[in-house]
Design a protein around this motif. Structure first.
Motif, mmCIF file in Angstrom:
data_model
loop_
_atom_site.group_PDB
_atom_site.id
_atom_site.type_symbol
_atom_site.label_atom_id
_atom_site.label_comp_id
_atom_site.label_asym_id
_atom_site.label_seq_id
_atom_site.Cartn_x
_atom_site.Cartn_y
_atom_site.Cartn_z
ATOM 1 N N LEU A 99 0.689 -0.821 -0.157
ATOM 2 C CA LEU A 99 0.214 0.262 -0.078
ATOM 3 C C LEU A 99 1.199 1.151 -0.159
ATOM 4 C CD1 LEU A 99 -2.818 -1.136 2.492
ATOM 5 C CD2 LEU A 99 -2.924 -0.926 0.056
ATOM 6 N N GLY A 100 2.101 1.273 0.372
ATOM 7 C CA GLY A 100 2.986 2.472 0.656
ATOM 8 C C GLY A 100 3.445 2.482 -0.187
ATOM 9 N N LEU A 110 12.207 8.755 1.747
ATOM 10 C CA LEU A 110 11.436 9.229 3.520
ATOM 11 C C LEU A 110 9.459 9.417 3.256
ATOM 12 C CD1 LEU A 110 13.365 12.233 4.225
ATOM 13 C CD2 LEU A 110 13.618 9.786 5.549
ATOM 14 N N GLU A 111 8.853 9.369 2.245
ATOM 15 C CA GLU A 111 7.340 10.098 2.111
ATOM 16 C C GLU A 111 6.919 8.193 1.200
ATOM 17 O OE1 GLU A 111 5.307 12.792 1.781
ATOM 18 O OE2 GLU A 111 6.695 12.985 2.482
ATOM 19 N N ILE A 112 8.151 7.569 1.075
ATOM 20 C CA ILE A 112 7.425 5.735 1.404
ATOM 21 C C ILE A 112 7.545 5.699 2.112
ATOM 22 C CG2 ILE A 112 7.386 4.462 -0.105
ATOM 23 C CD1 ILE A 112 8.647 5.902 -2.687
ATOM 24 N N SER A 113 8.374 5.155 3.122
ATOM 25 C CA SER A 113 7.980 4.873 4.961
ATOM 26 C C SER A 113 6.870 5.644 5.266
ATOM 27 C CB SER A 113 9.985 4.915 5.493
ATOM 28 O OG SER A 113 10.085 6.881 5.844
ATOM 29 N N TRP A 119 -0.376 3.572 6.963
ATOM 30 C CA TRP A 119 -0.573 2.219 6.601
ATOM 31 C C TRP A 119 -0.247 0.664 7.594
ATOM 32 C CZ3 TRP A 119 -4.877 2.938 4.317
ATOM 33 C CH2 TRP A 119 -4.461 3.552 2.372
ATOM 34 N N LEU A 120 -0.072 1.245 8.072
ATOM 35 C CA LEU A 120 0.812 -0.282 9.411
ATOM 36 C C LEU A 120 0.471 0.122 10.428
ATOM 37 C CD1 LEU A 120 2.278 -3.047 9.705
ATOM 38 C CD2 LEU A 120 4.605 -1.827 10.069
ATOM 39 N N GLU A 121 0.406 1.146 10.510
ATOM 40 C CA GLU A 121 -0.333 2.093 12.080
ATOM 41 C C GLU A 121 -1.695 1.130 12.296
ATOM 42 O OE1 GLU A 121 -0.675 5.523 15.252
ATOM 43 O OE2 GLU A 121 -0.105 5.670 12.452
ATOM 44 N N PRO A 169 -4.776 26.427 1.654
ATOM 45 C CA PRO A 169 -5.745 25.777 1.868
ATOM 46 C C PRO A 169 -6.158 24.381 3.304
ATOM 47 C CG PRO A 169 -4.125 24.832 0.562
ATOM 48 C CD PRO A 169 -3.557 25.985 1.247
ATOM 49 N N PRO A 170 -7.859 24.474 2.447
ATOM 50 C CA PRO A 170 -8.111 23.207 3.324
ATOM 51 C C PRO A 170 -7.497 21.746 3.571
ATOM 52 C CG PRO A 170 -9.321 24.472 2.295
ATOM 53 C CD PRO A 170 -8.703 24.748 1.675
ATOM 54 N N TRP A 171 -6.478 21.957 5.100
ATOM 55 C CA TRP A 171 -6.447 20.615 5.103
ATOM 56 C C TRP A 171 -6.719 18.779 4.084
ATOM 57 C CZ3 TRP A 171 -6.874 16.261 8.118
ATOM 58 C CH2 TRP A 171 -6.399 14.791 7.613
ATOM 59 N N PHE A 172 -6.654 18.292 4.045
ATOM 60 C CA PHE A 172 -6.797 16.889 3.483
ATOM 61 C C PHE A 172 -5.495 16.016 3.426
ATOM 62 C CE2 PHE A 172 -8.617 13.699 0.568
ATOM 63 C CZ PHE A 172 -10.131 13.480 1.365
ATOM 64 N N ASP A 173 -5.859 15.201 4.264
ATOM 65 C CA ASP A 173 -4.261 13.901 3.657
ATOM 66 C C ASP A 173 -5.263 12.334 3.266
ATOM 67 O OD1 ASP A 173 -3.287 11.645 3.950
ATOM 68 O OD2 ASP A 173 -1.443 13.234 5.624
ATOM 69 N N GLY A 174 -5.511 12.200 2.095
ATOM 70 C CA GLY A 174 -6.766 11.181 2.003
ATOM 71 C C GLY A 174 -5.523 9.747 2.932
ATOM 72 N N ILE A 175 -4.777 9.546 2.691
ATOM 73 C CA ILE A 175 -4.064 8.562 3.086
ATOM 74 C C ILE A 175 -4.468 8.188 4.561
ATOM 75 C CG2 ILE A 175 -1.560 8.052 3.584
ATOM 76 C CD1 ILE A 175 -0.480 8.664 0.897
ATOM 77 N N SER A 176 -4.561 9.686 4.987
ATOM 78 C CA SER A 176 -4.235 9.412 6.620
ATOM 79 C C SER A 176 -5.445 9.198 7.568
ATOM 80 C CB SER A 176 -3.622 10.548 7.681
ATOM 81 O OG SER A 176 -2.400 11.031 7.216
#
Length: 211
Positions: A99-100, A110-113, A119-121, A169-176
Motif C-alpha cells: 500500500l505504501g 522518506l515519503e514512502i516509508s 498503513w501499518l499503524e 488551503p483546507p487540509w485533506f490527507d487521504g492516506i491518513s
C-alpha cells in the motif's frame, strides 16, 4: 502520538504485593509499533536540529518502544505466552509495504516509508485483538490500555475537522484519513465490549469478551 504503557502492575490482594507482568500483551503488536516509529522517523538525522520539542518526542517513542520489547524478552519473558500470540504479522507488514508503494505523495524514500508506517499503524493492533479473542477473556488493566490507544485514534477526528476548517488551503490527507477510519473500525467492537463489561458492569479484574 501518546506514549504507550505496555507492562502491567497488578496487585495481589492476598499477598499485598505487586506482580509485574506482560501477560495479555501481544509481543507482535509491540514489534509492529516499534517498526512504525522507525519508518516514520527516518528523517531524524536531518531534521533533529529544527524542532527540538518534536525531536524529543520522537526519541521518546522510539526508546520507550525498544525498552518495552527488551523487557518483554528478558525480565518479564516468563510471563509472556507466545502460543496465544500467533497472528501472522508478516501479512500486515507485507500489505502495508504494498500500500505504501502504491499510495504515497512523493517518490522519495522518506515519503514512502512514512506512507508504509501510516498503513501499518492502521492494523498494528490486530495481533493484540486476535490474542484477546483466542483467550476469550482479558484483564481489566489490559482493556484500559487498549481503550487509551483507541481513544487516541478517535481524537484524530476533531484534529481533521479543525485542520480542514482553519488551514488555508483546507487540509485533506487521504492516506491518513483512510488509515484512521480503518483503525476506528477495528476498535469499534472492542469499544462496545469495554463499555458493557468495564464501564457498565464495573468489572475490576478479569472479564469474558463475549457480550
Amino acid at each position: 502520538m501518546a506514549p504507550h504503557v505496555y507492562l502491567k502492575n497488578m496487585k495481589n490482594l492476598n499477598m499485598n504485593t505487586f506482580r509485574i507482568s506482560c501477560a495479555g500483551i501481544s509481543f507482535k503488536s509491540q514489534c509492529l509499533y516499534l517498526l512504525i516509529y522507525i519508518l516514520r522517523y527516518l528523517d531524524l538525522p536531518t531534521t533533529w536540529q529544527y524542532i527540538p520539542y518534536n525531536t524529543s518526542l520522537k526519541l521518546i517513542f522510539l526508546c520507550s518502544s525498544a525498552w518495552t520489547l527488551y523487557l518483554m524478552t528478558t525480565r518479564y519473558r516468563p510471563t509472556r505466552d507466545p502460543s496465544i500470540d500467533t497472528f501472522p504479522s508478516w501479512i500486515l507488514i507485507l500489505g502495508s509495504i504494498l500500500l505504501g508503494l502504491l499510495f504515497h505523495y512523493q517518490n522519495t524514500v522518506l515519503e514512502i516509508s512514512w506512507a508504509i508506517s501510516i498503513w501499518l499503524e492502521s492494523v498494528a493492533i490486530l495481533p493484540q485483538l486476535f490474542m484477546m479473542q483466542r483467550t476469550g477473556e482479558a484483564e481489566t488493566i489490559t482493556a484500559h490500555y487498549l481503550f487509551a490507544l483507541g481513544i487516541y485514534r478517535v481524537m484524530y477526528i476533531p484534529n481533521w475537522v479543525l485542520r480542514y476548517i482553519y488551514e488555508n488551503p483546507p487540509w485533506f490527507d487521504g492516506i491518513s484519513i483512510t488509515a484512521g477510519v480503518v483503525q476506528m473500525v477495528l476498535y469499534s467492537d472492542f469499544f462496545w465490549v469495554y463499555w458493557k463489561k468495564v464501564m457498565k458492569e464495573g468489572r475490576r479484574r478479569r472479564f469474558e469478551l463475549l457480550v
